[in-house]
Design a protein around this motif. Structure first.
Motif, mmCIF file in Angstrom:
data_model
loop_
_atom_site.group_PDB
_atom_site.id
_atom_site.type_symbol
_atom_site.label_atom_id
_atom_site.label_comp_id
_atom_site.label_asym_id
_atom_site.label_seq_id
_atom_site.Cartn_x
_atom_site.Cartn_y
_atom_site.Cartn_z
ATOM 1 N N THR A 84 0.835 -1.205 0.000
ATOM 2 C CA THR A 84 0.000 0.000 0.000
ATOM 3 C C THR A 84 0.870 1.254 0.000
ATOM 4 O OG1 THR A 84 -1.504 -1.289 1.333
ATOM 5 C CG2 THR A 84 -1.996 1.040 1.085
ATOM 6 N N TRP A 85 1.908 1.259 0.856
ATOM 7 C CA TRP A 85 2.765 2.444 0.894
ATOM 8 C C TRP A 85 3.480 2.643 -0.429
ATOM 9 C CZ3 TRP A 85 2.662 6.505 3.748
ATOM 10 C CH2 TRP A 85 2.127 6.427 5.035
ATOM 11 N N SER A 86 3.908 1.531 -1.014
ATOM 12 C CA SER A 86 4.575 1.626 -2.300
ATOM 13 C C SER A 86 3.642 2.250 -3.338
ATOM 14 C CB SER A 86 5.018 0.226 -2.709
ATOM 15 O OG SER A 86 5.549 0.239 -3.983
ATOM 16 N N SER B 148 14.500 8.461 -4.411
ATOM 17 C CA SER B 148 15.709 7.973 -3.755
ATOM 18 C C SER B 148 15.679 6.465 -3.520
ATOM 19 C CB SER B 148 15.925 8.706 -2.426
ATOM 20 O OG SER B 148 14.866 8.431 -1.550
ATOM 21 N N HIS B 149 14.494 5.869 -3.341
ATOM 22 C CA HIS B 149 14.465 4.465 -2.939
ATOM 23 C C HIS B 149 13.608 3.550 -3.796
ATOM 24 C CE1 HIS B 149 16.281 6.123 0.693
ATOM 25 N NE2 HIS B 149 16.753 4.922 0.876
ATOM 26 N N TYR B 150 12.769 4.078 -4.659
ATOM 27 C CA TYR B 150 11.917 3.197 -5.449
ATOM 28 C C TYR B 150 12.300 3.168 -6.919
ATOM 29 C CZ TYR B 150 8.670 2.186 -1.690
ATOM 30 O OH TYR B 150 8.110 1.717 -0.540
ATOM 31 N N ALA B 151 12.552 4.359 -7.483
ATOM 32 C CA ALA B 151 12.826 4.415 -8.916
ATOM 33 C C ALA B 151 14.168 3.750 -9.219
ATOM 34 C CB ALA B 151 12.855 5.869 -9.374
ATOM 35 N N PRO B 152 14.319 3.210 -10.442
ATOM 36 C CA PRO B 152 15.641 2.746 -10.861
ATOM 37 C C PRO B 152 16.627 3.909 -10.775
ATOM 38 C CG PRO B 152 13.976 2.174 -12.491
ATOM 39 C CD PRO B 152 13.292 2.999 -11.455
ATOM 40 N N ARG B 153 17.882 3.609 -10.460
ATOM 41 C CA ARG B 153 18.817 4.685 -10.130
ATOM 42 C C ARG B 153 18.942 5.736 -11.226
ATOM 43 N NH1 ARG B 153 24.038 3.739 -6.796
ATOM 44 N NH2 ARG B 153 22.325 3.324 -5.414
ATOM 45 N N ARG B 154 19.047 5.265 -12.476
ATOM 46 C CA ARG B 154 19.174 6.208 -13.598
ATOM 47 C C ARG B 154 17.994 7.158 -13.656
ATOM 48 N NH1 ARG B 154 22.008 4.416 -18.723
ATOM 49 N NH2 ARG B 154 24.119 4.578 -17.937
ATOM 50 N N LEU B 155 16.792 6.550 -13.630
ATOM 51 C CA LEU B 155 15.562 7.330 -13.706
ATOM 52 C C LEU B 155 15.490 8.303 -12.541
ATOM 53 C CD1 LEU B 155 12.847 7.515 -15.283
ATOM 54 C CD2 LEU B 155 11.893 6.029 -13.545
ATOM 55 N N GLY B 156 15.834 7.791 -11.352
ATOM 56 C CA GLY B 156 15.789 8.634 -10.163
ATOM 57 C C GLY B 156 16.704 9.834 -10.298
ATOM 58 N N ASN B 157 17.923 9.615 -10.780
ATOM 59 C CA ASN B 157 18.854 10.727 -10.932
ATOM 60 C C ASN B 157 18.362 11.734 -11.958
ATOM 61 O OD1 ASN B 157 20.581 9.878 -9.010
ATOM 62 N ND2 ASN B 157 21.960 8.800 -10.414
ATOM 63 N N GLY B 158 17.862 11.203 -13.098
ATOM 64 C CA GLY B 158 17.380 12.100 -14.147
ATOM 65 C C GLY B 158 16.214 12.936 -13.671
ATOM 66 N N LEU B 159 15.231 12.276 -13.060
ATOM 67 C CA LEU B 159 14.063 13.002 -12.578
ATOM 68 C C LEU B 159 14.437 13.958 -11.451
ATOM 69 C CD1 LEU B 159 11.355 10.211 -12.621
ATOM 70 C CD2 LEU B 159 11.517 12.184 -14.111
ATOM 71 N N GLY B 160 15.387 13.527 -10.615
ATOM 72 C CA GLY B 160 15.843 14.406 -9.553
ATOM 73 C C GLY B 160 16.439 15.688 -10.108
ATOM 74 N N PHE B 161 17.190 15.554 -11.182
ATOM 75 C CA PHE B 161 17.765 16.718 -11.847
ATOM 76 C C PHE B 161 16.648 17.643 -12.348
ATOM 77 C CE2 PHE B 161 19.925 18.783 -15.481
ATOM 78 C CZ PHE B 161 20.973 19.331 -14.791
ATOM 79 N N LEU B 162 15.601 17.022 -12.943
ATOM 80 C CA LEU B 162 14.469 17.818 -13.433
ATOM 81 C C LEU B 162 13.791 18.559 -12.285
ATOM 82 C CD1 LEU B 162 12.591 15.755 -16.138
ATOM 83 C CD2 LEU B 162 13.792 17.918 -16.352
#
Lengths: 362, 361
Positions: A84-86, B148-162
């Motif tokens: 759910t949290w996810s 930081s913890h769910y997205a794939p690292r690449r995607l997370g970094n790219g979106l974080g930059f955005l």
């Protein structure tokens, strides 16, 4: 993570001990989503209480509830919570992306309307409500001059202040300075505008200006520099702290005086990081409207002299055009906004790229 | 680091050019110092191994130290000057005010006699900022955790930059968007809320349009990238060991976040939220464009109206005469005081917990 081991409930004796926990099949989540959407559509249209947006919102809520129920039945409570949290975290992401994407899309599509040479090469002088052209040349000049002067004031002051805090400051006084730099980060931009209005425009500048309050680009630069100062100090301070102590000690061991160590060893090492901080501060200052609105006056004509007479800026231009009752002004406002965002983003991207090359790292 | 490396048993030999004199080959200066044998030799350029320049009353060291001290003091001076000059300009207007500054609902400082009150404005400022944070903080936490913890690292970094880039977008852009393109959806939402939830007092009657709801939603969208970008930074700095320890004990991903990531990031997140609150309280242009500019205290967040201190300053500045300016400066002083209290509280919280996460704040 077998529920049979970790749960506090007494274990049913008939259940065989398994090493793998039961898991929901892969199709369960999409299935729950589809059912939730269908149920939501049924409720919303059946009761006639809303449109497709409500279906999606209600569907999302039902999906969360259904997912929790399904996972709770099959996988246990902890896993249900996890799922759910996810789902909540993912939906927060989707929820936020929609308006932000809308802002960006509007900005680009509307801003492209007046993106022509005329816009960048003319001012708003003698442009009436029925004139389709008119541009932001005067505003661009204003922004560049104000931000440039603000940077000239802030950069030496901010970097020296950071040097004091990191290299020389001791005890309570240095702590006080750090504390108030942090506090200053939160001062609203309009308050800095009012400060410069009270201090410079209304009290000091009348001495040079035959007793009249002198609204000018320089006043705006002063306000922007008050705004930039804490950002520059904080980022420089962080970067100076990252310089390895052995570099300083090596210099001292060679008999280099402290001031020269700071200027020739510490500063060059921290320079990329400091420049990054400065560029981010400049980018933020360039987008500020409120202080410029209060102290720059905001003229329609081109004025290259920041020390005399009214000056405009891009952000102020956007605000003024937004408030104007001409059918051509929204297009001008959006194009100016696009220009401003482009300017700010170029600075930000350059700063981030520079930060990536910084060897000190965080 | 110790103090300046200037105290030595043999103070007095050599000049300040000890290290920078490269005209001598390595070791030569030491020999010179040996042969000269005179500790009182002040000739510049001769250098001296083992001898350091003496502290001088007006040397470059003192000058530089004084310069940095002056720059450091300048920060304190600026803060004090802000308070002093705002008070100096506000007092005459406050004296001239014929109504209660705190409770009068209205803003007529340009008339004779001048009447103005801060109550409704301060109320609107705090209400819009709190509503905006109420909406933005949970979503921002969600995005930050996602990145930081769910997205794939690449995607997370790219979106974080955005997201970082979006945090730099000037507020006037959000204000313009909110007024021109977001007012209609919010008006529809208001109608819907009033029809089905009208029994809750805050969802009152229309007319709908430039309401507190619109202002605070735009404000929320504006501070969202700021809070997200800072919180993401903080969450990313969670020690991997803590996370892996939680996972190794059999924690699910959410349990790992709850037990390892969130406690570690709390001071940093508080700092981020407080920075967002500071931005929301002081936001001028986005609210000047989206609020209805009325001077009444009303909890009906759907109805056109609402105002904030900063938006009022932007809206009323052009028409202000001398007393009017003084009145606006007085309102700015109140805003300054509010943000100062918020900031000092936030900093006190962070400083107390600093030993836990040195760099997170």
């Amino acid at each position: 993570m077998t529920t049979t081991v970790t749960s506090h409930r007494p274990q049913p004796p008939a259940q065989p001990v398994t090493l793998r926990a039961k898991r929901l099949p892969a199709y369960a989540a999409p299935a729950v989503a589809v059912v939730a959407l269908l149920v939501a559509a049924g409720i919303v249209y059946g009761a006639g209480i809303g449109g497709p947006v409500l279906v999606v919102v209600l569907g999302a809520l039902l999906y969360l509830a259904g997912l929790y129920a399904a996972a709770n039945a099959v996988e246990g409570r902890r896993s249900a919570r996890n799922r759910t949290w996810s789902a909540l975290i993912h939906s927060a992401f989707v929820l936020a992306v929609l308006p932000l994407a809308s802002v960006v899309w509007t900005l680009v599509s509307k801003g492209a309307e007046r993106l022509d040479g005329n816009f960048f090469l003319t001012s708003m002088n003698n442009i009436g409500a029925r004139d389709a052209n008119g541009g932001a040349y005067h505003a661009i000049v204003g922004t560049l001059e104000q931000v440039g002067i603000a940077a000239l004031i802030t950069v030496p002051l901010g970097v020296l202040c950071a040097i004091y805090v990191v290299e020389y400051g001791r005890g309570r006084f240095a702590f006080t300075i750090r504390f108030f730099v942090d506090v200053m980060t939160g001062i609203p931009s309009i308050v800095t505008g009012l400060f410069v209005l009270a201090f410079w425009v209304l009290i000091v500048s009348p001495f040079f200006n035959d007793g009249r309050p002198g609204f000018s680009g320089f006043a705006a630069a002063l306000a922007l520099s008050v705004l930039m100062l804490p950002t520059v100090v904080r980022s420089s301070e962080e970067m100076l702290r990252l310089v390895p102590a052995p570099l300083r000690e090596g210099a001292y061991a060679l008999g280099v005086p402290k001031w020269k160590t700071v200027l020739r060893v510490v500063l060059p090492t921290a320079l990329p990081g400091i420049v990054t901080g400065i560029m981010l501060a400049i980018a933020r200052a360039a987008g500020e409207t409120a202080p410029v609105l209060l102290v720059a006056g905001g003229g329609a004509a081109i004025n290259f002299n920041p020390f005399e007479n009214n000056q405009s800026s891009l952000a102020l231009f956007v605000y003024q055009q937004a408030g104007e009752a001409s059918k051509y002004s929204p297009a001008r406002a959006w194009t100016a906004a696009l220009t401003l965002v482009a300017l700010v983003l170029i600075l930000t991207v350059a700063a981030k790229l520079l930060a990536r090359r910084n060897r000190l790292g965080r | 680091m110790g103090d300046t490396p200037q105290r030595s048993a043999h103070a007095g030999t050599g000049g300040t050019r000890v290290a920078s004199s490269h005209e001598w080959p390595a070791g030569a200066s030491a020999r010179v110092a040996e042969t000269s044998g005179n500790p009182g030799n002040r000739e510049p350029g001769l250098g001296g191994g083992g001898a350091l320049p003496r502290a001088r009353a007006f040397g470059a060291e003192r000058a530089f130290r004084g310069l940095t001290l002056a720059a450091g003091t300048a920060v304190l001076v600026v803060i004090a000057a802000i308070a002093v000059f705002l008070i100096a300009k506000a007092v005459p207007a406050l004296r001239a005010n014929t109504e209660s500054f705190w409770t009068f609902e209205g803003w007529f400082p340009n008339e004779n006699p001048p009447k103005f009150g801060i109550g409704a404005l301060a109320f609107g400022t705090v209400l819009t900022a709190l509503l905006a944070l109420l909406m933005a903080v949970p979503v921002a936490m969600g995005i930050a955790l996602y990145l930081s913890h769910y997205a794939p690292r690449r995607l997370g970094n790219g979106l974080g930059f955005l997201i970082d880039l979006l945090a730099a977008v000037p507020s006037v852009v959000f204000g313009l968007w909110g007024r021109d393109y977001f007012a209609q959806p919010i008006a529809d939402l208001s109608t819907w809320l009033n029809r089905y939830f009208g029994w809750i007092p805050i969802f009152g009657e229309g007319p709908y349009g430039n309401s507190i709801l619109l202002g605070s939603v735009v404000l929320a969208i504006m501070v969202l990238p700021i809070i997200t970008s800072l919180s993401r930074e903080v969450f990313r700095q969670t020690p991997t060991a803590n996370e892996e320890a939680a996972l190794a004990l059999g924690a699910t991903r959410w349990e790992m976040i709850r037990t390892a990531v969130l406690p570690y990031g709390r001071p940093g997140v508080i700092a981020a939220v407080m920075l967002g609150l500071g931005r929301a309280l002081g936001e001028t242009i986005a609210l000047a464009l989206t609020l209805g500019s009325t001077y009444a205290i009303s909890f009906n967040i759907l109805q056109s109206g609402g105002n904030s201190i900063a938006a009022n300053i932007a809206n009323r500045f052009a028409e202000a005469n001398d007393t009017g300016r003084g009145a606006l400066i007085a309102s700015g002083l109140v805003l300054f005081a509010i943000t100062l209290i918020v900031n000092i509280t936030a900093r006190a919280i962070i400083y107390r917990r600093r030993e836990f996460t040195e760099s997170a704040a």
